[in-house]
Design a protein around this motif. Structure first.
Motif, PDB file in Angstrom:
ATOM      1  N   GLU A 129       0.829  -1.201   0.000  1.00 52.38           N
ATOM      2  CA  GLU A 129       0.000   0.000   0.000  1.00 52.38           C
ATOM      3  C   GLU A 129       0.866   1.254   0.000  1.00 52.38           C
ATOM      4  N   CYS A 139      -2.562   0.164  -4.064  1.00 54.77           N
ATOM      5  CA  CYS A 139      -2.120  -1.149  -3.616  1.00 54.77           C
ATOM      6  C   CYS A 139      -1.531  -1.867  -4.823  1.00 54.77           C
ATOM      7  N   TRP A 155     -10.337  -3.286   0.532  1.00 56.30           N
ATOM      8  CA  TRP A 155      -9.687  -2.393   1.502  1.00 56.30           C
ATOM      9  C   TRP A 155     -10.346  -2.579   2.856  1.00 56.30           C
ATOM     10  N   ARG A 200      -9.722  -1.338   7.238  1.00 57.67           N
ATOM     11  CA  ARG A 200      -9.026  -0.358   8.079  1.00 57.67           C
ATOM     12  C   ARG A 200      -9.148  -0.754   9.537  1.00 57.67           C
ATOM     13  N   ARG A 255     -10.406  -4.517  13.130  1.00 58.07           N
ATOM     14  CA  ARG A 255     -10.312  -4.218  11.703  1.00 58.07           C
ATOM     15  C   ARG A 255     -11.696  -4.318  11.072  1.00 58.07           C
ATOM     16  N   TYR A 297      -5.526  -1.244   5.043  1.00 55.02           N
ATOM     17  CA  TYR A 297      -4.913  -2.443   4.495  1.00 55.02           C
ATOM     18  C   TYR A 297      -5.590  -2.843   3.195  1.00 55.02           C
ATOM     19  N   TRP A 323      -2.719 -10.177   2.568  1.00 57.26           N
ATOM     20  CA  TRP A 323      -2.844  -8.838   3.148  1.00 57.26           C
ATOM     21  C   TRP A 323      -1.561  -8.039   2.953  1.00 57.26           C
ATOM     22  N   GLN A 346       0.820  -4.608   4.304  1.00 58.63           N
ATOM     23  CA  GLN A 346       1.347  -4.219   5.612  1.00 58.63           C
ATOM     24  C   GLN A 346       0.644  -2.999   6.187  1.00 58.63           C
ATOM     25  N   GLY A 347      -0.122  -2.310   5.372  1.00 58.58           N
ATOM     26  CA  GLY A 347      -0.912  -1.184   5.842  1.00 58.58           C
ATOM     27  C   GLY A 347      -0.264   0.166   5.601  1.00 58.58           C
TER      28      GLY A 347
END
Length: 121
Positions: free
Chosen positions: A6, A22, A36, A38, A45, A95, A111, A113-114
């Protein structure tokens, strides 16, 4: 190996806009629905948005509907989240995630890493 990276997060004032990206590698992007999510401090999450393999169908959480737009560029193996009219409650780590086949709000296989998004009031 599969990598989802991201970018585009940052600090923005309430009412402002940000565009998250992303970039996906190590998978056949055109066979994965993308989403997506968050996570705000002290909270679980949560689902934000998802888009189908070809980009023809999208799903949004009620809290972001009409303000956020999810899209993808299959030629670039990249997904985007255009965020507008941002609110302080949008502050979170965002994420991206990949899921084989169909759009869902759960059951993602990979996923990133954010990236941090902070909205100041």
């Amino acid at each position: 190996q599969v990598q989802l990276v991201e970018s585009g997060g940052g600090l923005v004032q309430a009412g402002g806009s940000l565009r998250l990206s992303c970039a996906a590698s190590g998978l056949t992007f055109t066979t994965y629905a993308m989403g997506w999510f968050r996570q705000a401090p002290g909270k679980e999450r949560e689902f934000v948005a998802a888009i189908s393999v070809r980009g023809s169908y999208s799903d949004y959480a009620d809290s972001v509907k009409g303000r956020f737009t999810i899209s993808r560029d299959n030629a670039r193996n990249t997904m985007y989240l255009q965020m507008s009219s941002l609110k302080p409650e949008d502050t979170a780590v965002y994420y991206c995630a990949a899921k084989r086949d169909y759009v869902r709000r759960y059951g993602y296989d990979y996923w990133g890493q954010g990236t941090q998004v902070t909205v100041s009031s």
